[in-house]
Enzyme design. Structure first.
Site, PDB file in Angstrom:
ATOM      1  N   LYS A 168     -47.284  27.729 -80.837  1.00 13.62           N
ATOM      2  CA  LYS A 168     -48.228  28.851 -80.736  1.00 13.62           C
ATOM      3  C   LYS A 168     -48.658  29.400 -82.104  1.00 13.62           C
ATOM      4  O   LYS A 168     -49.797  29.815 -82.276  1.00 13.62           O
ATOM      5  CB  LYS A 168     -47.626  29.983 -79.888  1.00 13.62           C
ATOM      6  CG  LYS A 168     -47.454  29.601 -78.418  1.00 13.62           C
ATOM      7  CD  LYS A 168     -46.942  30.775 -77.601  1.00 13.62           C
ATOM      8  CE  LYS A 168     -46.629  30.330 -76.180  1.00 13.62           C
ATOM      9  NZ  LYS A 168     -46.219  31.444 -75.316  1.00 13.62           N
ATOM     10  N   ASP A 228     -50.662  35.796 -72.810  1.00 16.10           N
ATOM     11  CA  ASP A 228     -49.330  36.206 -72.333  1.00 16.10           C
ATOM     12  C   ASP A 228     -49.282  37.704 -72.021  1.00 16.10           C
ATOM     13  O   ASP A 228     -48.670  38.130 -71.033  1.00 16.10           O
ATOM     14  CB  ASP A 228     -48.261  35.875 -73.380  1.00 16.10           C
ATOM     15  CG  ASP A 228     -47.990  34.378 -73.466  1.00 16.10           C
ATOM     16  OD1 ASP A 228     -48.217  33.671 -72.467  1.00 16.10           O
ATOM     17  OD2 ASP A 228     -47.557  33.916 -74.541  1.00 16.10           O
TER      18      ASP A 228
END
Ligand code: ATR
Length: 292
Positions: A75, A111
């Protein structure tokens, strides 16, 4: 199930990259939506070794994929690699959703949105009177949760972590409403909190349990766990036995997938009980968390 796309994918194909990535359930989610909406497309797992991650993004625009999800440990590399990161990805320093716009590589992080959408769905109105929140853990997942809670007005946010430096790094990133703390502080903080979130790996299958005493909690404390294997974590079990409101972590996985699908395939999908059942069946559990 296919694990990678051919360079000449016949239909628009997205993927999830990670290392390892074979356990990812994202293909089940996206293929379900493609089928539900009657769209031509596919979604595959695409393992990328850490040393290859930067090269993967550098060649993305000429590669076979219309977009991708990014999971551990890529990420941060994805954040550094995209041509443009949106506001939330920039705040988190991490990208989990990638797409192309006029040949430019764009990145977001869904997220936080997934975490909040799960609470909106499982505990509507949870932020009507946002007060103090307690976040257990200070890793990558905690960053998204803290950002989301701040956006919904929770303050202060007490970040409890084994490694104090990481909790302090959250205060540096997100400001003075973030109060770093240690596990020994939990009993004193609990009576003021309206929300308790576990973002550590404690309680996950194969990890040590999260042992916590919720006796001092307010009766209206909402307890949620981002761990979803098992569905009913030790934390949620203790909370339920204390008659506290709980939300399990599976919905975060489902909701975080929505924005990526919409970017890649042009329709906004809906998280339904049927999709949840599909994932639970893949996990081999029923809605109550009992082995099927
Ligand atoms: P993620 O990106 O999924 O959040 P991470 O960055 O590895 O993963 O963070 C894991 C979190 O679980 C951290 O807060 C970690 O605490 P440390 O920062 O002290 O490592 C926490 N954690 C993992 N195992 C733990 C344990 N046995 N006891 C207490 N905390 C633990």
């Amino acid at each position: 199930m296919t694990t990678s796309a051919s360079p000449t994918a016949a239909v628009p194909t997205a993927c999830v990259i990670g290392w390892p990535v074979k356990h990812s359930r994202s293909p089940i989610i996206h293929r379900h939506w493609l089928s539900e909406l009657g769209l031509a497309g596919d979604y595959v797992r695409h393992p990328v070794e850490p040393e290859q991650a930067a090269a993967f993004f550098a060649g993305f625009a000429t590669g076979p994929f219309v977009g991708c999800n990014v999971t551990v440990p890529h990420k941060e590399v994805a954040f550094a690699a995209v041509d443009h990161a949106d506001a939330v990805a920039t705040a988190l320093g991490a990208v989990n959703t990638v797409w192309l716009e006029d040949g430019r590589l764009m990145g977001s992080n869904t997220d936080a949105e997934g975490f909040i959408a799960n609470l909106d769905h499982g505990a509507p109105g949870f932020d009507a009177n946002p007060g103090a929140a307690i976040v257990l853990g200070a890793g990558g997942a905690a960053r998204a949760v803290i950002w989301a809670l701040q956006a919904r007005g929770f303050a202060p946010i007490h970040v409890i972590n084994r490694t104090r430096d990481r909790a302090e790094a959250m205060a540096e990133r997100f400001g003075s409403d973030i109060h770093p703390a240690g596990w020994e502080d939990l009993p004193a903080l609990l009576p003021q909190a309206s929300l308790l979130v576990n973002t550590t790996s404690l309680g996950m299958e194969g990890q040590p349990p999260l042992v916590i005493d919720l006796a001092a909690a307010r009766d209206d404390l909402l307890v949620t766990d981002i761990v979803y294997i098992p569905l009913e974590t030790p934390l949620l079990k203790v909370a339920r036995s204390r008659s506290l409101k709980t939300v399990d972590g599976l919905g975060m996985l489902l909701h975080q997938a929505v924005p990526g699908f919409e970017r890649w395939f042009g329709r906004r999908p809906v998280v339904t009980p049927e999709l949840r059942r599909l994932i639970l069946a893949d996990m081999g559990v029923t809605e109550t968390g009992v082995a099927a």
